[in-house]
Enzyme design. Structure first.
Site, PDB file in Angstrom:
ATOM      1  N   GLU A  61     -58.657   4.079 -25.512  1.00  0.00           N
ATOM      2  CA  GLU A  61     -57.212   4.123 -25.732  1.00  0.00           C
ATOM      3  C   GLU A  61     -56.505   3.728 -24.439  1.00  0.00           C
ATOM      4  OE1 GLU A  61     -55.465   8.026 -26.514  1.00  0.00           O
ATOM      5  OE2 GLU A  61     -54.273   7.146 -28.133  1.00  0.00           O
ATOM      6  N   CYS A  81     -49.704   7.343 -30.712  1.00  0.00           N
ATOM      7  CA  CYS A  81     -51.090   7.606 -31.111  1.00  0.00           C
ATOM      8  C   CYS A  81     -51.566   6.610 -32.165  1.00  0.00           C
ATOM      9  CB  CYS A  81     -51.236   9.041 -31.607  1.00  0.00           C
ATOM     10  SG  CYS A  81     -50.109   9.463 -32.934  1.00  0.00           S
TER      11      CYS A  81
HETATM   12  P1  NAD Z   1     -53.088  15.356 -22.687  1.00  0.00           P
HETATM   13  O1  NAD Z   1     -54.284  15.683 -23.485  1.00  0.00           O
HETATM   14  O2  NAD Z   1     -53.256  14.982 -21.269  1.00  0.00           O
HETATM   15  O3  NAD Z   1     -52.073  16.593 -22.698  1.00  0.00           O
HETATM   16  C1  NAD Z   1     -51.635  17.191 -23.897  1.00  0.00           C
HETATM   17  C2  NAD Z   1     -51.259  18.629 -23.622  1.00  0.00           C
HETATM   18  O4  NAD Z   1     -52.399  19.346 -23.181  1.00  0.00           O
HETATM   19  C3  NAD Z   1     -50.206  18.801 -22.539  1.00  0.00           C
HETATM   20  O5  NAD Z   1     -49.290  19.777 -22.960  1.00  0.00           O
HETATM   21  C4  NAD Z   1     -51.016  19.285 -21.348  1.00  0.00           C
HETATM   22  O6  NAD Z   1     -50.262  20.095 -20.477  1.00  0.00           O
HETATM   23  C5  NAD Z   1     -52.090  20.101 -22.028  1.00  0.00           C
HETATM   24  N1  NAD Z   1     -53.322  20.298 -21.240  1.00  0.00           N
HETATM   25  C6  NAD Z   1     -53.816  19.521 -20.254  1.00  0.00           C
HETATM   26  N2  NAD Z   1     -54.986  20.042 -19.790  1.00  0.00           N
HETATM   27  C7  NAD Z   1     -55.236  21.159 -20.500  1.00  0.00           C
HETATM   28  C8  NAD Z   1     -56.279  22.127 -20.503  1.00  0.00           C
HETATM   29  N3  NAD Z   1     -57.316  22.054 -19.656  1.00  0.00           N
HETATM   30  N4  NAD Z   1     -56.209  23.152 -21.391  1.00  0.00           N
HETATM   31  C9  NAD Z   1     -55.179  23.249 -22.251  1.00  0.00           C
HETATM   32  N5  NAD Z   1     -54.157  22.364 -22.288  1.00  0.00           N
HETATM   33  C10 NAD Z   1     -54.184  21.325 -21.434  1.00  0.00           C
HETATM   34  O7  NAD Z   1     -52.326  14.208 -23.495  1.00  0.00           O
HETATM   35  P2  NAD Z   1     -51.056  13.398 -23.025  1.00  0.00           P
HETATM   36  O8  NAD Z   1     -51.452  12.445 -21.953  1.00  0.00           O
HETATM   37  O9  NAD Z   1     -49.934  14.342 -22.791  1.00  0.00           O
HETATM   38  O10 NAD Z   1     -50.691  12.604 -24.383  1.00  0.00           O
HETATM   39  C11 NAD Z   1     -51.272  11.393 -24.743  1.00  0.00           C
HETATM   40  C12 NAD Z   1     -52.345  11.595 -25.782  1.00  0.00           C
HETATM   41  O11 NAD Z   1     -51.810  12.281 -26.922  1.00  0.00           O
HETATM   42  C13 NAD Z   1     -52.890  10.289 -26.333  1.00  0.00           C
HETATM   43  O12 NAD Z   1     -54.279  10.366 -26.445  1.00  0.00           O
HETATM   44  C14 NAD Z   1     -52.244  10.178 -27.712  1.00  0.00           C
HETATM   45  O13 NAD Z   1     -52.946   9.369 -28.607  1.00  0.00           O
HETATM   46  C15 NAD Z   1     -52.219  11.620 -28.118  1.00  0.00           C
HETATM   47  N6  NAD Z   1     -51.243  11.857 -29.209  1.00  0.00           N
HETATM   48  C16 NAD Z   1     -51.732  12.136 -30.466  1.00  0.00           C
HETATM   49  C17 NAD Z   1     -50.840  12.317 -31.514  1.00  0.00           C
HETATM   50  C18 NAD Z   1     -51.346  12.585 -32.914  1.00  0.00           C
HETATM   51  O14 NAD Z   1     -50.568  13.056 -33.729  1.00  0.00           O
HETATM   52  N7  NAD Z   1     -52.611  12.308 -33.233  1.00  0.00           N
HETATM   53  C19 NAD Z   1     -49.462  12.247 -31.284  1.00  0.00           C
HETATM   54  C20 NAD Z   1     -49.019  11.982 -30.013  1.00  0.00           C
HETATM   55  C21 NAD Z   1     -49.919  11.790 -28.962  1.00  0.00           C
END
Ligand code: NAD
Length: 516
Positions: free
Chosen positions: A407, A311
């Protein structure tokens, strides 16, 4: 079954887990029940059967059923019951002691956990080892806080004895992404339980195994069963019913801004507070007075480590125009020396992109950059299999181009020139995000001016990616809100209660406000 699927099965068995993800509720491993749709998918978000694909071999590791609403409800009830036991029957010191024991158990199983993570998430084993060790560190750090979370006595003018107590919220729901699965789970579970809460956590459906393993090992070390419950499944099917459950008092979401918005809306409908730890497009600013060799190494670490799937990745490289050509050349030379390969090989510095969905996204962003006229410096290499994207430097783009604003979450950096300090600050803040950033300069005054002016929750001077559980972390705007790590996380996982005691011989009772 592929060789790696067989290795994975053996490792999971050594931890007492089955060879595919099962939810862990009240200490029991349970198969998912799904939503009832019954469609098989690969890494998608709207079906019952979820396949885990090895990102290095592209072969099937295992498949499992989405947890579903019934299990989500059971998990919330289990967390609620166990929370009462954890908070009422254990002294604060005893809770800390259990967490120390959990920390030691995680360290004892470091190699097993790291290998599982590397097979499933494609993360180089050297990184996985560090991340598992950091989970143990987080548990030990917050164990120390368990008996130091006290309130204060406030000298109110009425003469009452007024004191505050920091109370746990009850049950919190946590949702984590696939890019650092066990690290993110430990990061959120540790402060939540140290503060006396119960937890229902839903890891990414693509990388759930190490979170289940972490909680299983925690229970073996003495954590109350049911205090932390893991739902293996997708967001729409398994998170939403948990967020809506009456026992859940707060939602902590780590993931993309798009999903973060959906989660915040679901939580808002039930009037539940959220912490959102979302994405970034962090500016890594390099002035021409910097030690360029160090700045180049910093730029590589900022964007190429973890294959850019971080991130805080330094995905916008802002370079003072007089140093731009030299920096691009140094970066291009440096990136050819980075070792790409098998995540299980200790020599590997960058593994494949973690999953097919993300691989498609990174390639689509590269195509968009090419259409926008980017000059692309990359390594021409062929890979027999695996979702590999080599380190890539894009230049010649305007700052408003997609590749400079969205991103990418891959090992792709966009290099943009700037004229002077004011220009650098303006460009750095020209983004929807506000997560992290860095400046490279030997001018101390300028370093502090830039640190103050750039909108970011974390900012580094002549450094990048230094983080620690004791220091607050979080963002603003599309990077989310709320803070994790340090004492800030404990505040997020507690609420202050204000208690008033009247010790006067004649109680000061009045209609309306008590006179001071
Ligand atoms: P994502 O948003 O696709 O998924 C994150 C989580 O949300 C997963 O567990 C997924 O199953 C769940 N999810 C998906 N759709 C949902 C819905 N409709 N309702 C509720 N939950 C739902 O993210 P990703 O692709 O897994 O991870 C990458 C992203 O995470 C990047 O944008 C990255 O920058 C961010 N990230 C942020 C941090 C931070 O601390 N700021 C740390 C790590 C990753």
């Amino acid at each position: 079954m592929s060789d790696r699927a067989a290795i994975l099965k053996k490792l999971l068995a050594s931890l007492g887990l089955g060879h595919y993800p099962q939810s862990l509720i009240n200490g029991e491993l349970i198969d998912g029940e799904g939503s009832g749709d019954g469609n098989a998918i690969s890494g998608s978000t709207s079906s019952d059967v979820i396949e885990l694909i090895d990102p290095y071999t592209e072969q099937l590791l295992c498949s499992y059923n989405d947890a579903g609403a019934t299990l989500a409800h059971r998990a919330c009830i289990a967390a609620s019951d166990a929370q009462v036991q954890w908070y009422k029957n254990f002294s604060a010191a005893a809770r800390g002691q259990v967490m120390q024991d959990v920390s030691r158990n995680i360290l004892d199983k470091l190699e097993t956990l790291a290998t599982i993570e590397s097979i499933v998430a494609g993360k180089p084993i050297r990184d996985s080892r560090v991340e598992v060790a950091k989970v143990a560190e987080m548990l030990a750090y917050y164990a120390g806080w368990a008996d130091k979370l006290h309130g204060e006595v406030i000298p109110v003018p009425s003469g009452h004895l007024n004191y505050t107590v920091r109370e746990p919220l009850g049950v919190v729901f946590q949702s984590t992404p696939w890019n650092a699965p066990i690290f993110t789970a430990g990061w959120q579970i540790a402060p939540a339980i140290a503060a006396g809460n119960g937890v229902v956590i839903k890891p990414s459906e693509l990388t759930p195994l190490t979170t289940v393993a972490l909680v299983k090992l925690a229970e073996e070390a003495g954590l109350v069963k049911g205090l932390v419950n893991v739902l293996c499944g997708t967001g729409p099917v398994s998170s939403v019913p948990a967020i809506e459950h009456a026992a859940v008092r707060k939602v902590v979401f780590v993931g993309s801004p798009e999903t973060g918005k959906k989660v915040a809306i679901t939580a808002a409908r039930a009037l539940k507070p959220v912490v959102l730890e979302l994405g970034g497009k962090s500016a890594n600013i390099e002035f021409d007075d910097a030690n360029l060799e160090h700045a180049c190494l910093g730029a590589q670490a900022a964007i190429f480590s973890a294959a850019g799937q971080s991130c805080v990745a330094g995905s916008r490289l802002l370079v003072q125009e007089s140093a731009l050509d030299a920096m691009i050349e140094m970066l291009s030379t440096g990136m050819n020396k980075i070792s790409l390969g098998d995540p299980l090989d200790v020599a590997t510095e960058i593994g494949p992109i973690s999953n097919a969905r993300q691989y498609t996204h990174v390639n689509a962003m590269l195509e968009a950059a090419a259409l926008d006229g980017a000059q692309i410096a990359t390594r021409n290499a062929q890979y027999e299999s695996g979702y590999f994207v080599p380190p890539t430097v894009l230049s010649g783009l305007t700052h408003s181009a997609k590749a400079a604003q969205l991103e990418i979450f891959g090992p792709v950096v966009t290099a943009i020139p700037f004229k002077d300090e004011a220009d650098a600050i303006a460009l750095a803040n020209e983004t929807d995000f506000g997560l992290a950033g860095a400046v490279w300069t030997q001018d101390v005054g300028r370093a502090h001016r830039v640190a103050e002016a750039v909108r970011a929750g974390t900012f580094w001077i002549n450094s990048y990616k230094a983080i620690h559980v004791s220091s607050p972390f979080g963002g603003s705007l599309s990077s989310g809100f709320g803070r994790s790590s340090g004492t800030d996380a404990l505040m997020e996982y507690t609420a202050a209660k204000s208690v008033w005691l009247d010790s006067a011989e004649t109680p000061r009772i009045a209609f309306g406000y008590v006179p001071s």
